[in-house]
Design an enzyme around this catalytic site. Structure first.
Site, PDB file in Angstrom:
ATOM      1  N   HIS A 332       0.805  -1.233   0.000  1.00 15.00           N
ATOM      2  CA  HIS A 332       0.000   0.000   0.000  1.00 15.00           C
ATOM      3  C   HIS A 332       0.830   1.271   0.000  1.00 15.00           C
ATOM      4  O   HIS A 332       0.261   2.358   0.112  1.00 15.00           O
ATOM      5  CB  HIS A 332      -0.913   0.049   1.226  1.00 15.00           C
ATOM      6  CG  HIS A 332      -1.994  -0.978   1.221  1.00 15.00           C
ATOM      7  ND1 HIS A 332      -3.266  -0.728   0.740  1.00 15.00           N
ATOM      8  CD2 HIS A 332      -1.998  -2.259   1.624  1.00 15.00           C
ATOM      9  CE1 HIS A 332      -4.008  -1.818   0.873  1.00 15.00           C
ATOM     10  NE2 HIS A 332      -3.245  -2.773   1.408  1.00 15.00           N
ATOM     11  N   LYS A 518      -8.796  13.641   4.496  1.00 12.10           N
ATOM     12  CA  LYS A 518      -7.874  12.496   4.499  1.00 12.10           C
ATOM     13  C   LYS A 518      -6.927  12.690   5.671  1.00 12.10           C
ATOM     14  O   LYS A 518      -6.899  13.753   6.280  1.00 12.10           O
ATOM     15  CB  LYS A 518      -7.102  12.422   3.182  1.00 12.10           C
ATOM     16  CG  LYS A 518      -6.509  13.762   2.716  1.00 12.10           C
ATOM     17  CD  LYS A 518      -5.902  13.678   1.328  1.00 12.10           C
ATOM     18  CE  LYS A 518      -6.910  13.759   0.206  1.00 12.10           C
ATOM     19  NZ  LYS A 518      -6.968  12.540  -0.596  1.00 12.10           N
ATOM     20  N   ARG A 519      -6.132  11.651   5.997  1.00 10.13           N
ATOM     21  CA  ARG A 519      -5.142  11.826   7.049  1.00 10.13           C
ATOM     22  C   ARG A 519      -4.221  12.991   6.734  1.00 10.13           C
ATOM     23  O   ARG A 519      -4.003  13.327   5.572  1.00 10.13           O
ATOM     24  CB  ARG A 519      -4.325  10.536   7.218  1.00 10.13           C
ATOM     25  CG  ARG A 519      -5.083   9.446   7.952  1.00 10.13           C
ATOM     26  CD  ARG A 519      -5.477   9.881   9.347  1.00 10.13           C
ATOM     27  NE  ARG A 519      -4.332   9.923  10.230  1.00 10.13           N
ATOM     28  CZ  ARG A 519      -4.043   8.978  11.126  1.00 10.13           C
ATOM     29  NH1 ARG A 519      -4.834   7.936  11.267  1.00 10.13           N
ATOM     30  NH2 ARG A 519      -2.973   9.089  11.890  1.00 10.13           N
ATOM     31  N   LYS A 524       0.338  14.610   1.304  1.00 12.81           N
ATOM     32  CA  LYS A 524      -1.032  14.887   0.860  1.00 12.81           C
ATOM     33  C   LYS A 524      -1.248  16.393   0.643  1.00 12.81           C
ATOM     34  O   LYS A 524      -2.235  16.818   0.058  1.00 12.81           O
ATOM     35  CB  LYS A 524      -2.047  14.330   1.866  1.00 12.81           C
ATOM     36  CG  LYS A 524      -2.034  12.790   1.910  1.00 12.81           C
ATOM     37  CD  LYS A 524      -3.001  12.247   2.966  1.00 12.81           C
ATOM     38  CE  LYS A 524      -2.869  10.761   3.208  1.00 12.81           C
ATOM     39  NZ  LYS A 524      -3.514   9.912   2.182  1.00 12.81           N
ATOM     40  N   THR A 626      -8.722   6.596  -2.085  1.00 14.12           N
ATOM     41  CA  THR A 626     -10.057   6.027  -2.276  1.00 14.12           C
ATOM     42  C   THR A 626     -11.132   7.095  -2.076  1.00 14.12           C
ATOM     43  O   THR A 626     -12.215   6.988  -2.644  1.00 14.12           O
ATOM     44  CB  THR A 626     -10.306   4.836  -1.324  1.00 14.12           C
ATOM     45  OG1 THR A 626      -9.823   5.160  -0.025  1.00 14.12           O
ATOM     46  CG2 THR A 626      -9.621   3.582  -1.823  1.00 14.12           C
ATOM     47  N   LYS A 630     -14.867   8.220  -3.990  1.00 16.65           N
ATOM     48  CA  LYS A 630     -16.132   8.507  -3.299  1.00 16.65           C
ATOM     49  C   LYS A 630     -16.644   9.890  -3.673  1.00 16.65           C
ATOM     50  O   LYS A 630     -17.849  10.088  -3.908  1.00 16.65           O
ATOM     51  CB  LYS A 630     -15.928   8.405  -1.780  1.00 16.65           C
ATOM     52  CG  LYS A 630     -15.576   6.996  -1.323  1.00 16.65           C
ATOM     53  CD  LYS A 630     -14.977   6.955   0.080  1.00 16.65           C
ATOM     54  CE  LYS A 630     -14.339   5.581   0.312  1.00 16.65           C
ATOM     55  NZ  LYS A 630     -13.478   5.559   1.519  1.00 16.65           N
TER      56      LYS A 630
HETATM   57  C1  26Q Z   1       3.081   1.356  10.710  1.00 16.05           C
HETATM   58  C2  26Q Z   1       3.951   1.122  11.768  1.00 16.05           C
HETATM   59  C3  26Q Z   1       3.531   1.319  13.079  1.00 16.05           C
HETATM   60  C4  26Q Z   1       2.239   1.748  13.309  1.00 16.05           C
HETATM   61  C5  26Q Z   1       1.378   1.977  12.248  1.00 16.05           C
HETATM   62  C6  26Q Z   1       1.802   1.791  10.947  1.00 16.05           C
HETATM   63  C7  26Q Z   1       0.886   2.058   9.815  1.00 16.05           C
HETATM   64  C8  26Q Z   1      -0.480   1.981   9.962  1.00 16.05           C
HETATM   65  C9  26Q Z   1      -1.310   2.252   8.921  1.00 16.05           C
HETATM   66  C10 26Q Z   1       1.389   2.390   8.571  1.00 16.05           C
HETATM   67  C11 26Q Z   1       0.536   2.659   7.505  1.00 16.05           C
HETATM   68  C12 26Q Z   1      -0.839   2.581   7.684  1.00 16.05           C
HETATM   69  C13 26Q Z   1      -1.809   2.881   6.630  1.00 16.05           C
HETATM   70  C14 26Q Z   1      -1.522   3.100   5.382  1.00 16.05           C
HETATM   71  C15 26Q Z   1      -2.570   3.459   4.416  1.00 16.05           C
HETATM   72  O1  26Q Z   1      -3.723   3.677   4.781  1.00 16.05           O
HETATM   73  N1  26Q Z   1      -2.233   3.549   3.123  1.00 16.05           N
HETATM   74  C16 26Q Z   1      -3.210   3.931   2.119  1.00 16.05           C
HETATM   75  O2  26Q Z   1      -3.820   2.748   1.643  1.00 16.05           O
HETATM   76  C17 26Q Z   1      -4.923   3.061   0.792  1.00 16.05           C
HETATM   77  C18 26Q Z   1      -5.591   1.761   0.420  1.00 16.05           C
HETATM   78  O3  26Q Z   1      -4.793   1.033  -0.471  1.00 16.05           O
HETATM   79  C19 26Q Z   1      -4.453   3.844  -0.422  1.00 16.05           C
HETATM   80  O4  26Q Z   1      -5.593   4.231  -1.154  1.00 16.05           O
HETATM   81  C20 26Q Z   1      -3.678   5.091   0.005  1.00 16.05           C
HETATM   82  O5  26Q Z   1      -3.132   5.734  -1.128  1.00 16.05           O
HETATM   83  C21 26Q Z   1      -2.581   4.698   0.982  1.00 16.05           C
HETATM   84  O6  26Q Z   1      -1.936   5.868   1.479  1.00 16.05           O
END
Ligand code: 26Q
Length: 658
Positions: A332, A518-519, A524, A626, A630
């Protein structure tokens, strides 16, 4: 009956609880039947392993999928009750950070609706993603005790009888026994993994899949070892909090324990179930597929190997072949700082046997490549190097499929980020562009628009999104365009009311609603958006009579608590909002609204009211996105970088819509 009172005296929580009980008890026979059918048809089952799920609220989608929406809405009306208010009581199930967790939830919804035999596997966090408040413009994080409300989680079923034991820590040595090595464990902690199952109800298809979320408990036989609350915490903490997307913040022991905990519990329960029906273990890949959602569950590879080797006594080669055939992996992100690695000592502390197995996989990988490839490539692709375990390498080497989440992203994986692996395994790489559950994001979130669409092209789009293409034949239909404009205005009026209620700021529904939700992340580029707003403001200050269509800029974003830069941007946007929203001289031509606590439920209110969708990531950094889909689906024009899925959206909607 449930609360021993009559309807007129019931609170909204009590009405909510009653309605959930009814809905749940009506789908449990279907749930059981779905399971029976899987057994009888002896079909291959897939398991989606994700450390995050972000379903939001389930009452309305369950009503919709059961075909009960109209019935319940009119019954509530007859009783003088408001279904929307009752549904609002449900706490968001916020067991995820953002895109990755929401994608997992949309997949569960769509897979059930497609009648696919796919179940989810994850963690039942006691605390969901933090609640965000602003204080003097700064983000404050409050605990999200979603289970500790009047209603708790109405949808889950605790299944103590399906619990498994997960072993963490201690030491391990291998003792020869016959023709295999038997691992002998010393000093490990035993944890009871208790599953809580949530039904994933398919749309009008008599099909209910399972989302299984694991909770960590002290095994009854071990109670004596945990006399104090602090002792008990050691165990219970494992499923206590969701880590808030700290992609940079590597190396938290508890996070690694979470990963192993839900992986081990899930794999054990899959294999136990498979074996119950006397199928040969060396053919498990014919009946089981396991999907690894990002690297967080990458230990699936090693845990599956552990059971096939240590408990089923398969030879290494057979176990490895089955593992690779069973596993698949989605990447991702291409951001270097988000690629997960763990130090060897930390890994050893969490699960020494898993580290041994990973070391053996690494060793065999290196040996197999030694005379075919140069040392540089081998060093760059091996699992253990520089004293660290590279989780993406484990996932790629231990699976038969690696996919990116949009065409551009997959191309970048092949040509750049994972190029060495693409050289080794060209056939393993493939693209699966993300998607969204269109019923939730159109039919449920935007009933006004859905009605207009129904009147024009009928209702078949609800089961077949491609039917929406028919609307293109009516692009010059003035009456339709008028209705669409009315719908947007009504949705904006509703959002304006919510804005007034939550922030006290009045905005005109006639203004352009320009939305970035978004986050909060540097890539971003919320800051770029803000600079553009400031430019517009300065233009207006210079020339107060400048004729522009009034604009309302809407932001929604949480920043990771340790991400200083992102938190500064929040403060900065809030400060500029203070300045602009109170400046009389610009005559309400510009407003900035930063809504607190962005999440699934707020998204469902903002998206139908958006005129403009901001998708302005630094090119190549947004793997897919995503919310871009939407917002487009709800009739917003997109302002975008050609990044992630924006590229493919443009191919479909044409350049004049993006
Ligand atoms: C990593 C290490 C420690 C704690 C947390 C994490 C962590 C948690 C969540 C690292 C990354 C995430 C989430 C990533 C994420 O949401 N990526 C997004 O995924 C979407 C679905 O595929 C894409 O549409 C987005 O582009 C992408 O940013």
């Amino acid at each position: 009956q449930k609360y021993a009172i009559d309807v007129q005296n019931a609170t909204e929580s009590e009405l909510y609880g009653t309605l959930c009980s009814l809905v749940k008890s009506s789908y449990t026979p279907i749930w059981r039947q779905t399971w029976e059918n899987y057994l009888q048809e002896d079909e291959k089952q897939a398991y989606y392993f994700s450390i995050e799920y972000l379903p939001g609220k389930l009452l309305k989608s369950n009503l919709l999928n059961m075909g009960w929406s109209d019935l319940v809405a009119s019954a509530f009306k007859d009783l003088g009750l408001n279904l929307d208010q009752v549904a609002a009581v449900e706490p968001d199930m916020a067991l995820g950070n953002g895109g990755l967790g929401r994608l997992a939830a949309d997949f569960m919804d769509s897979l059930a609706s497609g009648g696919y035999p796919v179940n989810g596997n994850g963690i039942r966090y006691k605390y969901g993603l933090f609640k965000q408040r602003f204080s003097n413009g700064y983000q404050i994080e409050l605990p999200n005790e979603w289970l500790n409300t009047d209603v708790g989680n109405a949808w889950e079923i605790r299944r103590a009888s399906k619990a498994v034991t997960v072993r963490i820590g201690g030491h391990v040595r291998l003792e020869p026994q016959g023709d295999y090595l038997k691992p002998v464990y010393e000093g490990a902690t035993l944890i009871e993994a208790v599953p809580y199952d949530v039904g994933m109800v398919g749309y009008h298809n008599e099909h209910v899949n399972t989302l299984r979320l694991w909770s960590a408990e002290i095994p009854a036989s071990e109670e004596i070892k945990y006399p104090t609350i602090e002792d008990r915490r050691q165990i219970e903490d494992i499923t206590s909090v969701l880590y808030p997307d700290d992609s940079n913040e590597n190396g938290r022991l508890l996070r690694l324990k979470q990963e192993y905990f839900f992986v081990s519990a899930g794999i054990q329960s899959i294999i136990r179930h498979y074996k119950k029906y006397g199928e040969p273990i060396e053919k498990i890949s014919e009946k089981v597929a396991i999907h690894i959602n990002d690297t967080h569950p990458a230990m699936c590879v090693a845990e599956f190997m552990r059971i096939l080797l240590d408990e089923e006594h398969l030879p290494w080669e057979t176990a490895w072949e089955q593992t690779v055939k069973t596993m698949s992996y989605t990447n991702h992100t291409i951001m270097a700082e988000a690629l997960e690695t763990w130090s060897i000592p930390m890994f050893n502390e969490v699960q020494p046997r898993i580290l041994q197995i990973i070391a053996e996989i690494d060793h065999r990988f290196v040996a197999a490549l030694a005379d075919k490839y140069d040392g540089g490539l081998i060093e760059r692709t091996r699992i253990i190097s520089g004293g660290r375990v590279h989780m993406a390498h484990l996932a790629i080497i231990g699976s038969h499929s690696t996919n990116g989440v949009a065409q551009l992203h997959t191309d970048l994986l092949k040509s750049d980020v994972l190029h060495d692996f693409y050289t080794l395994y060209p056939d393993r790489f493939n693209n699966k562009t993300n998607g969204i559950a269109h019923r939730r994001w159109l039919q449920l979130a935007n009933p006004r628009l859905s009605k207009v669409i129904d009147q024009k092209i009928g209702t078949a789009w609800r089961t077949d999104a491609k039917q929406l293409l028919q609307l293109a034949d009516h692009r010059t239909d003035q009456e339709l365009l008028k209705y669409l404009a009315q719908v947007k205005l009504a949705n904006k009026t509703a959002l304006a009311e919510l804005i007034k209620q939550q922030t006290g700021v009045e905005v005109s529904p006639k203004a352009i609603f320009d939305v970035q939700i978004k986050r909060l992340h540097a890539y971003k580029r919320q800051l770029l958006n803000l600079l553009r707003i400031i430019k517009l403001y300065l233009d207006l200050k210079q020339n107060p009579d400048l004729e522009i269509v009034p604009r309302v800029f809407v932001f929604g974003a949480k920043a990771a608590p340790s991400y200083h830069y992102a938190k500064s941007i929040i403060k900065c946007i809030n400060e500029v909002a203070q300045l602009i929203n109170h400046d009389q001289t610009i005559q309400d031509k510009l407003k900035i609204i930063f809504l607190e606590n962005y999440g699934v439920s707020l998204a469902e209110k903002i998206i139908p009211a958006a005129d403009v969708s901001e998708q302005i990531s630094t090119a190549s950094k947004e793997a897919s996105g995503t919310s871009n889909m939407k917002l487009m689906l709800n009739g917003a024009l997109t302002v975008a970088t050609l990044d992630g899925a924006n590229v493919e959206i443009r191919e479909h909607v044409g350049e004049d819509n993006i």
